[in-house]
Write a protein that holds these residues in place. Structure first.
Motif, PDB file in Angstrom:
ATOM      1  N   TYR A  32       2.156  -7.777   2.066  1.00  0.00           N
ATOM      2  CA  TYR A  32       0.673  -8.082   2.387  1.00  0.00           C
ATOM      3  C   TYR A  32       0.720  -8.413   3.977  1.00  0.00           C
ATOM      4  N   VAL A  59      -8.431  -7.347   7.733  1.00  0.00           N
ATOM      5  CA  VAL A  59      -7.990  -6.273   6.825  1.00  0.00           C
ATOM      6  C   VAL A  59      -6.630  -6.534   6.313  1.00  0.00           C
ATOM      7  N   TRP A  60      -6.463  -6.636   5.101  1.00  0.00           N
ATOM      8  CA  TRP A  60      -5.178  -6.703   4.264  1.00  0.00           C
ATOM      9  C   TRP A  60      -4.854  -5.477   3.538  1.00  0.00           C
ATOM     10  N   ARG A  61      -3.681  -5.148   4.234  1.00  0.00           N
ATOM     11  CA  ARG A  61      -3.081  -3.721   3.549  1.00  0.00           C
ATOM     12  C   ARG A  61      -1.828  -4.317   2.605  1.00  0.00           C
ATOM     13  N   ARG A 102       1.322  -3.432  -0.063  1.00  0.00           N
ATOM     14  CA  ARG A 102       1.979  -2.137  -0.386  1.00  0.00           C
ATOM     15  C   ARG A 102       3.069  -2.853  -1.372  1.00  0.00           C
ATOM     16  N   ASP A 113      -1.073  -0.586  -3.867  1.00  0.00           N
ATOM     17  CA  ASP A 113      -1.533   0.001  -2.842  1.00  0.00           C
ATOM     18  C   ASP A 113      -2.679  -0.092  -2.438  1.00  0.00           C
ATOM     19  N   GLU A 157      -6.287  -1.816  -0.129  1.00  0.00           N
ATOM     20  CA  GLU A 157      -6.657  -2.154   1.184  1.00  0.00           C
ATOM     21  C   GLU A 157      -7.937  -3.086   1.073  1.00  0.00           C
ATOM     22  N   VAL A 169     -10.891  -5.052   3.074  1.00  0.00           N
ATOM     23  CA  VAL A 169     -11.668  -5.349   4.318  1.00  0.00           C
ATOM     24  C   VAL A 169     -12.581  -6.197   4.125  1.00  0.00           C
TER      25      VAL A 169
END
Length: 151
Positions: A112, A127-129, A131, A136, A138, A140
């Protein structure tokens, strides 16, 4: 860098009530969900930080359900904070002195990465991405301070 608003004391800035609007995108499937709710940052019982209580409704694949979470923001000596899960485990640090902060949180096989930006006295964004082998995503979230009630 006029797009970021420096915050010398993150817990003092966050204290109060915020409206939260979150868009969750699954970048693999194209699915999109939305959370709308309220986030309240109130003093911890020991006075050494804030308790964050988030509650609202989350809609995913056409189904809306109540959603909530609790985090603890422990005050650092320099205006920063250590963000902890409700059970006390470390989540990430938070330093908004430049108006922007990036934090990583490894969780099992996933990573994260959060980017926090402050726009002004009453607006900030996270904003968390996410992977990993099976994720996968996102997330916001736009936060807007709500006016204090009372008189």
């Amino acid at each position: 860098m006029g797009e970021f608003w420096p915050v010398p004391d993150a817990p003092a800035y966050l204290a109060g009530t915020w409206r939260a609007e979150r868009v969750v995108r699954d970048l693999a499937s194209g699915d999109e969900g939305r959370f709308t709710g309220t986030v309240v940052f109130e003093p911890l019982e020991d006075g050494d930080g804030l308790l964050q209580r988030e509650s609202g409704d989350f809609t995913w694949r056409g189904v809306t359900r109540p959603a909530e979470r609790t985090l603890r923001f422990l005050s650092g000596p320099d205006g920063t904070a250590d963000v902890r899960f409700a059970d006390g485990r470390f989540f990430h640090g938070l330093d908004l002195r430049s108006g922007r902060h990036i934090a990583d949180h490894p969780c099992s096989a996933d990573l994260y990465r959060g980017e926090f930006t402050v726009r002004d006295a009453d607006h900030w964004r996270a904003v968390w991405r996410v992977r990993g082998p099976a994720k996968d995503l996102e997330l916001v979230t736009e936060y807007a301070r709500t006016p204090a009630m009372g008189g």
